[in-house]
Design an enzyme around this catalytic site. Structure first.
Site, short mmCIF file in Angstrom:
data_model
loop_
_atom_site.label_atom_id
_atom_site.label_comp_id
_atom_site.label_asym_id
_atom_site.label_seq_id
_atom_site.Cartn_x
_atom_site.Cartn_y
_atom_site.Cartn_z
N ARG A 63 -10.55 -11.19 1.40
CA ARG A 63 -11.45 -12.20 0.82
C ARG A 63 -10.86 -13.60 0.91
O ARG A 63 -11.59 -14.58 0.94
CB ARG A 63 -11.77 -11.81 -0.63
CG ARG A 63 -10.62 -11.86 -1.58
CD ARG A 63 -10.83 -11.00 -2.81
NE ARG A 63 -10.79 -9.58 -2.50
CZ ARG A 63 -10.98 -8.63 -3.40
NH1 ARG A 63 -11.23 -8.95 -4.66
NH2 ARG A 63 -10.93 -7.36 -3.06
N LYS B 221 0.83 -1.20 0.00
CA LYS B 221 0.00 0.00 0.00
C LYS B 221 0.87 1.25 0.00
O LYS B 221 2.04 1.20 0.40
CB LYS B 221 -0.89 0.01 1.25
CG LYS B 221 -1.95 -1.07 1.28
CD LYS B 221 -2.77 -0.97 2.56
CE LYS B 221 -3.86 -2.03 2.59
NZ LYS B 221 -4.91 -1.77 1.59
#
Length: 483
Positions: A338, A264
């Site tokens: 996920r 990130k």
């Protein structure tokens, strides 16, 4: 924080008496009595607040303070108006450094006294909440510690219910606000075990890497392998009605998310401690349910890990086998939530649930779509959708339904595995993420809540919100009432 009810409010009951008045109605009887005692003071002050939201202070009234707030016309006093007035009152009380207050606001026309009391307490508690303080060289911040309400029709039972809800919300916020060097997967497991020791109705099992491997949870292990902190699968049960079909809440518990090798940006990476907010909300809801003694069987499943960079971290292009047996090509290591949820959702099958809701700070795409007002949710079950919408409206914890059309599944096709873990482009990111999860939920009714935009406030005043705890508690109250 102490909350209470009174039938006979007075100036001397607390440091400040707050009185909401209508522009088109006379003062209520108790206020008229106080006005007579004070030689018409309240009526004089009311003349200085002509518009809704206008306030006027009077200090040193028998050693106490008086705050008058204009609520407008009775027919126009809505739930939205109430929210605004309560916010203005709370901010004023905190600014003036009051420790206690007696709040007397008019009844809403459209809602019950129980609902109004609950909303006022939830909002006041939200605004008075203070971050966990690790500072050592300054005095602790002032706190509003006691609020007594005068609200005809409200009961002690409704008061206790509201207090249970805010306790669950606060627990969620405290966990989410904790720095990641303290709130590790192990720490989350310890918090779950602590709940089982506090409440006889709660039991808990916390599983480590060995048990996770034995169950074939290759996706959860892949995310965790870049960190020295071991992963945890937390299985926590609230036994409010053992004979009923369980409801399951699945929480994403990434206690820090660097993005892995798909790293990130440095800006605001500190806020990635909030990537376990789904897990925090599950524990907050379970604590509130235990306090409320809801007659339901509730199970919380939390998949927790850190997503970090190291020589052993999962790589883009790696293929893993999930607990379901399906294979996943990991093209983006920052789409890790996920992955851990996939194994947790498969694990949920063993309980044959009535329905499952997963809660996750899953995608930045949902923030682009909905901002920080509404939580995005997806489901193919219309009955479950109606239940979520109803609970959202009643709790004022807003949601917005996003599509889950089969056509979006094409974005997850992989030439090497059963699926990829993220689309190759940025389109429909929140929807394709939910489509990925849907592949692990075919054996039960399921809904997905993407709380990436609503779980915390960003920036200098970053703070967890405790959402969607109010929504989920309201939903579970309806489940309890239907059984």
């Amino acid at each position: 924080m102490n909350y209470g009810l009174t039938h006979t409010p007075s100036l001397t009951m607390s440091e400040c008496l707050v009185l909401g008045v209508f522009s088109d109605l006379a003062l209520p009887d108790f206020a008229t009595a106080i006005d007579n005692e004070q030689k018409g003071l309240i009526k004089k002050l009311c003349q200085r607040v002509p518009e809704p939201g206008n306030t006027v202070w009077q200090t040193d009234v028998e050693g106490h303070s008086l705050l008058i707030i204009q609520c407008g016309k009775k027919e126009e006093f809505s739930a939205n108006s109430l929210q605004k007035r309560v916010g203005e009152i709370t901010e004023a009380l905190i600014k003036q450094r009051f420790s206690s207050a007696t709040v007397c606001l008019p009844r809403l026309n459209q809602e019950s006294a129980e609902w109004q009391l609950e909303q006022m307490i939830v909002q006041i508690d939200n605004l008075r909440y203070q971050l966990l303080d690790f500072k050592t060289k300054h005095a602790k911040s002032h706190k509003l510690e006691s609020v007594i309400f005068h609200l005809p029709g409200a009961t002690e039972k409704s008061l206790e219910m509201a207090k249970a809800i805010v306790t669950g919300v606060e627990f969620c916020r405290d966990l989410a606000n904790m720095p990641a060097n303290i709130c590790t997967p192990t720490y989350l497991g310890e918090q779950a075990i602590s709940l089982s020791k506090q409440f006889d109705q709660i039991s808990c099992q916390v599983m480590g890497p060995e048990e996770i491997k034995e169950m074939g949870m290759g996706a959860l292990l892949a995310v965790a392998q870049g960190s020295d902190q071991p992963p945890r699968l937390i299985d926590i049960h609230y036994h409010g009605n053992k004979n009923s079909t369980p409801v399951i809440l699945v929480g994403k518990g990434i206690t820090f998310d660097s993005g892995g090798l798909s790293i990130k940006p440095a800006n605001a990476m500190d806020e990635m401690k909030y990537d376990m907010s789904g897990a925090a909300s599950v524990l907050g809801v379970i604590k509130a349910c235990a306090l409320l003694k809801l007659p339901i069987n509730l199970i919380g499943i939390i998949a927790s890990a850190e997503n970090l960079i190291s020589g052993s971290a999962v790589k883009s292009g790696d293929i893993v086998t999930t607990m379901s047996g399906q294979t996943v090509e990991i093209i983006n290591t920052d789409a890790e939530g996920r992955l851990v949820l996939a194994d947790a959702l498969t694990y949920a099958e063993r309980y044959n649930p009535d329905f499952v809701i997963d809660i996750a700070t899953l995608t930045g795409a949902i923030i682009v779509a909905l901002g920080n007002i509404a939580t995005g949710y997806m489901t193919r079950d219309e009955q479950l959708a109606k239940s979520i919408e109803r609970a959202a409206n009643e709790s004022q914890d807003k949601v917005w339904r996003m599509p889950l059309d089969e056509a979006y599944q094409d974005a997850l096709e992989s030439p090497l595995a059963d699926m990829i873990n993220a689309g190759f482009d940025r389109s429909a990111g929140s929807i394709t993420a939910a489509c990925f999860l849907s592949r692990f939920t075919e054996k039960y009714r399921w809904a997905h809540l993407d709380i990436a935009g609503t779980a915390w406030i960003s920036g200098k005043k970053r703070n967890a919100t405790g959402r969607p705890v109010p929504l989920l508690i309201q939903l579970l109250r309806h489940v309890a009432n239907s059984r």
